[in-house]
Design an enzyme around this catalytic site. Structure first.
Site, short mmCIF file in Angstrom:
data_model
loop_
_atom_site.label_atom_id
_atom_site.label_comp_id
_atom_site.label_asym_id
_atom_site.label_seq_id
_atom_site.Cartn_x
_atom_site.Cartn_y
_atom_site.Cartn_z
CE LYS A 54 -3.72 -2.43 2.35
NZ LYS A 54 -4.28 -2.87 3.62
CD GLN A 98 -3.13 -4.49 6.71
OE1 GLN A 98 -3.16 -3.47 6.04
NE2 GLN A 98 -3.59 -5.65 6.27
CG ASP A 123 -9.70 -0.68 5.13
OD1 ASP A 123 -9.63 -0.88 3.91
OD2 ASP A 123 -8.91 -1.16 5.96
#
Ligand code: NDP
Length: 296
Positions: A54, A98, A123
């Site tokens: 990422k 994460q 997200d």
């Protein structure tokens, strides 16, 4: 029949090329350089690889990216306090925690993810954004399922009126996938580990989305001829850096009309959609209205 490959590299490059134009507009017209911060808790090796990918994508697209590495033993309160610092930092546009979190924090996952400011929640996992999606409002939508429906749309695969079967009901893939397909007027069936006679459902699918985390689980005999098969699974082959999907690609490609490979499928689209969501977050934060996926 040999299925057409839905090539994640091809579609992710198209998406990124389009986003580069938006990044340029944000910089030149609005004086904003997007900034994404990824928070990683603990030392999970697979997570480190995902986070590094990422970070690299951000740098390639000339957007700022920071990685905040936190100790696995951090308390829920300390982690939420770190998130709040990022919420309050005007230079930070996107925040991502994460997953998976270390075992001691997993029971608090929804509370932790919901501590992210909903307009920085790239997200789309906070309760607010998940709730909006459930209500049919697509603000910041989870990257993987959003990328899957975008890929179907770009490939010209009609969703409306189709029977879509999703295997997996996780908060990050299966459930949002269900809502996105429903919003596009598919008739959606969602299956899980307690579904009896799974193949009876999968064999009815015009569009089959598989997100279970079991290598090569879906075989040719479970798939209707001409179905579109989206393989979300990422399963590490023990002791190697190789990955497998949840679909037995070699047999299923003989009956499907379209199929995503692993690697080279949904994973690449997911990262592109993360950048999309970071730009969308800026638009929400600053009340800017620019096209993000203008090439389509
Ligand atoms: P979870 O483990 O959170 O959920 C798995 C789901 O699959 C559950 O709903 C479970 O059912 C269901 N399931 C498990 N076994 C079976 C079975 N035998 N038959 C039917 N259903 C079953 O996984 P995630 O959703 O987080 O991830 C799924 C896969 O997708 C993983 O391989 C993951 O690595 C990958 N992934 C890939 C991404 C990408 O960018 N390509 C992003 C995110 C995930 P139940 O609810 O009953 O337990």
């Amino acid at each position: 029949m040999t299925a057409e490959i839905l090539d994640g590299k091809f579609y992710s490059e198209k998406i990124k090329n389009s986003l580069m134009k938006s990044i340029d507009t944000l910089k030149t017209t609005y004086n904003v350089t997007p900034k994404l911060v990824v928070v990683i808790v603990g030392e999970d090796e697979a997570s480190k690889i995902y986070v590094a990918n990422k970070h690299k994508t951000c740098l390639n697209l000339n957007i700022d990216s920071d990685i905040v590495q936190l100790d696995a033993n951090i308390s829920k309160e300390e982690l939420i306090s770190e998130i709040e610092k990022l919420n309050n930092d005007p230079n930070v546009n996107g925040i991502l925690i994460q997953l998976p979190l270390p075992q001691n924090l997993r029971k608090d996952e929804i509370e932790i993810l919901s501590a992210i400011d909903p307009i920085k929640d790239v997200d789309g996992f906070s309760a607010i954004n998940i709730g909006k999606l459930e209500l049919g409002v697509e603000n910041l939508v989870p990257c993987t399922p959003y990328g899957c429906v975008k890929m179907l749309e770009y490939a010209g695969i009609e969703i409306e009126g189709k029977h879509a079967v999703v295997i997996g009901r996780s908060n990050i893939v299966g459930r949002p996938m269900y809502n996105l397909l429903l919003a596009r007027n598919a008739t959606v069936t969602i299956c899980h580990s307690k579904t009896k006679n799974l193949a009876e459902f999968t064999k009815q699918a015009d569009i089959l989305v598989v997100a279970i985390g079991k290598p090569n689980f879906v075989t040719k005999d479970m798939v209707k001829k001409g179905a579109v098969v989206i393989d979300v699974g990422i399963n590490r082959v023990p002791g190697t850096r190789k990955i497998n999907g949840d679909v037995d690609f070699e047999s299923v490609k003989e009956v499907a009309s379209h199929i995503t490979p692993v690697p080279g499928g949904v994973g690449l689209i997911t990262i592109a959609m993360l950048i999309h969501n970071t730009l969308k977050a800026i638009c929400l934060q600053k009340n800017i209205d620019i096209p993000l996926l203008q090439d389509y």
